[in-house]
Design a protein around this motif. Sequence first.
Motif, PDB file in Angstrom:
ATOM      1  N   ALA A 156      -0.158  14.703 -24.810  1.00  0.00           N
ATOM      2  CA  ALA A 156      -1.295  14.519 -23.908  1.00  0.00           C
ATOM      3  C   ALA A 156      -2.599  14.878 -24.611  1.00  0.00           C
ATOM      4  O   ALA A 156      -2.609  15.515 -25.675  1.00  0.00           O
ATOM      5  CB  ALA A 156      -1.114  15.386 -22.660  1.00  0.00           C
ATOM      6  N   LEU A 157      -3.711  14.494 -23.999  1.00  0.00           N
ATOM      7  CA  LEU A 157      -5.027  14.785 -24.568  1.00  0.00           C
ATOM      8  C   LEU A 157      -5.216  16.285 -24.814  1.00  0.00           C
ATOM      9  O   LEU A 157      -5.821  16.684 -25.805  1.00  0.00           O
ATOM     10  CB  LEU A 157      -6.126  14.276 -23.627  1.00  0.00           C
ATOM     11  CG  LEU A 157      -6.455  12.784 -23.673  1.00  0.00           C
ATOM     12  CD1 LEU A 157      -7.388  12.425 -22.526  1.00  0.00           C
ATOM     13  CD2 LEU A 157      -7.091  12.412 -25.007  1.00  0.00           C
ATOM     14  N   ARG A 158      -4.687  17.109 -23.927  1.00  0.00           N
ATOM     15  CA  ARG A 158      -4.865  18.558 -24.049  1.00  0.00           C
ATOM     16  C   ARG A 158      -4.163  19.132 -25.281  1.00  0.00           C
ATOM     17  O   ARG A 158      -4.428  20.272 -25.668  1.00  0.00           O
ATOM     18  CB  ARG A 158      -4.340  19.260 -22.795  1.00  0.00           C
ATOM     19  CG  ARG A 158      -2.829  19.167 -22.598  1.00  0.00           C
ATOM     20  CD  ARG A 158      -2.368  19.872 -21.334  1.00  0.00           C
ATOM     21  NE  ARG A 158      -0.919  19.856 -21.182  1.00  0.00           N
ATOM     22  CZ  ARG A 158      -0.225  18.873 -20.637  1.00  0.00           C
ATOM     23  NH1 ARG A 158      -0.867  17.794 -20.186  1.00  0.00           N
ATOM     24  NH2 ARG A 158       1.094  18.950 -20.518  1.00  0.00           N
ATOM     25  N   ASP A 159      -3.279  18.354 -25.884  1.00  0.00           N
ATOM     26  CA  ASP A 159      -2.513  18.822 -27.040  1.00  0.00           C
ATOM     27  C   ASP A 159      -3.225  18.572 -28.370  1.00  0.00           C
ATOM     28  O   ASP A 159      -2.698  18.944 -29.417  1.00  0.00           O
ATOM     29  CB  ASP A 159      -1.152  18.122 -27.092  1.00  0.00           C
ATOM     30  CG  ASP A 159      -0.304  18.377 -25.864  1.00  0.00           C
ATOM     31  OD1 ASP A 159      -0.202  19.544 -25.460  1.00  0.00           O
ATOM     32  OD2 ASP A 159       0.257  17.400 -25.325  1.00  0.00           O
ATOM     33  N   GLN A 160      -4.389  17.959 -28.340  1.00  0.00           N
ATOM     34  CA  GLN A 160      -5.017  17.499 -29.574  1.00  0.00           C
ATOM     35  C   GLN A 160      -5.163  18.603 -30.624  1.00  0.00           C
ATOM     36  O   GLN A 160      -4.713  18.442 -31.765  1.00  0.00           O
ATOM     37  CB  GLN A 160      -6.386  16.874 -29.292  1.00  0.00           C
ATOM     38  CG  GLN A 160      -7.088  16.398 -30.557  1.00  0.00           C
ATOM     39  CD  GLN A 160      -8.324  15.566 -30.269  1.00  0.00           C
ATOM     40  OE1 GLN A 160      -8.519  15.067 -29.163  1.00  0.00           O
ATOM     41  NE2 GLN A 160      -9.183  15.396 -31.263  1.00  0.00           N
ATOM     42  N   SER A 161      -5.784  19.706 -30.274  1.00  0.00           N
ATOM     43  CA  SER A 161      -6.035  20.764 -31.255  1.00  0.00           C
ATOM     44  C   SER A 161      -4.732  21.333 -31.803  1.00  0.00           C
ATOM     45  O   SER A 161      -4.569  21.491 -33.017  1.00  0.00           O
ATOM     46  CB  SER A 161      -6.874  21.888 -30.636  1.00  0.00           C
ATOM     47  OG  SER A 161      -8.158  21.420 -30.309  1.00  0.00           O
ATOM     48  N   GLU A 162      -3.784  21.627 -30.906  1.00  0.00           N
ATOM     49  CA  GLU A 162      -2.523  22.222 -31.327  1.00  0.00           C
ATOM     50  C   GLU A 162      -1.730  21.264 -32.215  1.00  0.00           C
ATOM     51  O   GLU A 162      -1.173  21.662 -33.247  1.00  0.00           O
ATOM     52  CB  GLU A 162      -1.694  22.622 -30.106  1.00  0.00           C
ATOM     53  CG  GLU A 162      -0.397  23.338 -30.462  1.00  0.00           C
ATOM     54  CD  GLU A 162       0.422  23.722 -29.236  1.00  0.00           C
ATOM     55  OE1 GLU A 162       1.519  24.286 -29.434  1.00  0.00           O
ATOM     56  OE2 GLU A 162      -0.015  23.445 -28.100  1.00  0.00           O
ATOM     57  N   TRP A 163      -1.687  19.982 -31.834  1.00  0.00           N
ATOM     58  CA  TRP A 163      -0.932  18.995 -32.606  1.00  0.00           C
ATOM     59  C   TRP A 163      -1.540  18.814 -33.992  1.00  0.00           C
ATOM     60  O   TRP A 163      -0.823  18.798 -35.005  1.00  0.00           O
ATOM     61  CB  TRP A 163      -0.901  17.674 -31.849  1.00  0.00           C
ATOM     62  CG  TRP A 163       0.010  16.635 -32.429  1.00  0.00           C
ATOM     63  CD1 TRP A 163       1.330  16.428 -32.145  1.00  0.00           C
ATOM     64  CD2 TRP A 163      -0.326  15.642 -33.410  1.00  0.00           C
ATOM     65  NE1 TRP A 163       1.830  15.385 -32.872  1.00  0.00           N
ATOM     66  CE2 TRP A 163       0.837  14.875 -33.658  1.00  0.00           C
ATOM     67  CE3 TRP A 163      -1.509  15.324 -34.092  1.00  0.00           C
ATOM     68  CZ2 TRP A 163       0.855  13.815 -34.560  1.00  0.00           C
ATOM     69  CZ3 TRP A 163      -1.491  14.270 -35.001  1.00  0.00           C
ATOM     70  CH2 TRP A 163      -0.324  13.529 -35.223  1.00  0.00           C
TER      71      TRP A 163
END
Length: 204
Positions: free
Chosen positions: A25-32
Motif C-alpha cells: 500500500a501507499l503507506r508502505d513506501q518508506s519502509e519498503w
Amino acid sequence: MVSFLRGKAALPELSSSRLVLRELALRDQSEWLELRSANAIWLKPWDPTNPLGAPEPMSFRQMLIGKRAAAHEGSGYSWIMTLPLLNRSHPPIIGQISVSGIQYGAARTASIGYWVDGAHAGFGLVPEACALVIDHCFQSLALHRLEINIRPENAASLRVVEKLGFRDEGLRKGFLHIDGQWRDHRTFALNREELHSSMLERIC
C-alpha cells in the motif's frame, strides 16, 4: 490514480501462525524502499534486469498502480510478507512474493517469485509464504500448475523448492535477464493433483 490505489484491496490477506501476507500500500513506501536499499547487495545476484538497458526508474506509486491493475485483471498478484511476531500493531515487512504470468484456459498455470530480507533468511519463512500462495492458487484461483524458476547457483532457493516438494523439470538456457546478463535457470513445478493436502500442512 490516487483513488484507485486507496480503493478496496485487490487481493486477500493470507496468514499462517507466523506470517501475514498482504497487498502493498501507499503507506508502505518508506519502509519498503528502506528494506530494498538495505538488501541491495544481498538481492543483486537474483534481481531481474532489463536486457535493453536501464529504463526510466519506476516510482513507488507507478509500481503500485501496475500491481493493482494486474491483480484486477487476474494476470498477476503480489503480496508483501509481514511478521506480526515482531510487532503486532505494525508487523514489519520482511519480503515480497508474487504470482506472475498467469494463464487460464487449457493451461491454468503461473510462476511464483519472491525475495526476503537477508536478516530473515534461513528460518523457513519463504517456504511458509510460498505454501500460503500455493494453497491460494490451487484452491481459490483453481490453477493447475505452478512453477518456480531458480538460478543453479541459488542454494537457498533450491532448498525452498526441495522443502515444497516441487519436481525438477530441467535447465532452461538463458531463461531470464538477471543481474545484467541472460542467466540459466532450473525450472521446478507442481501440479494440483500431486498435492494430497494443503501445502501449508505438507511443510508444517
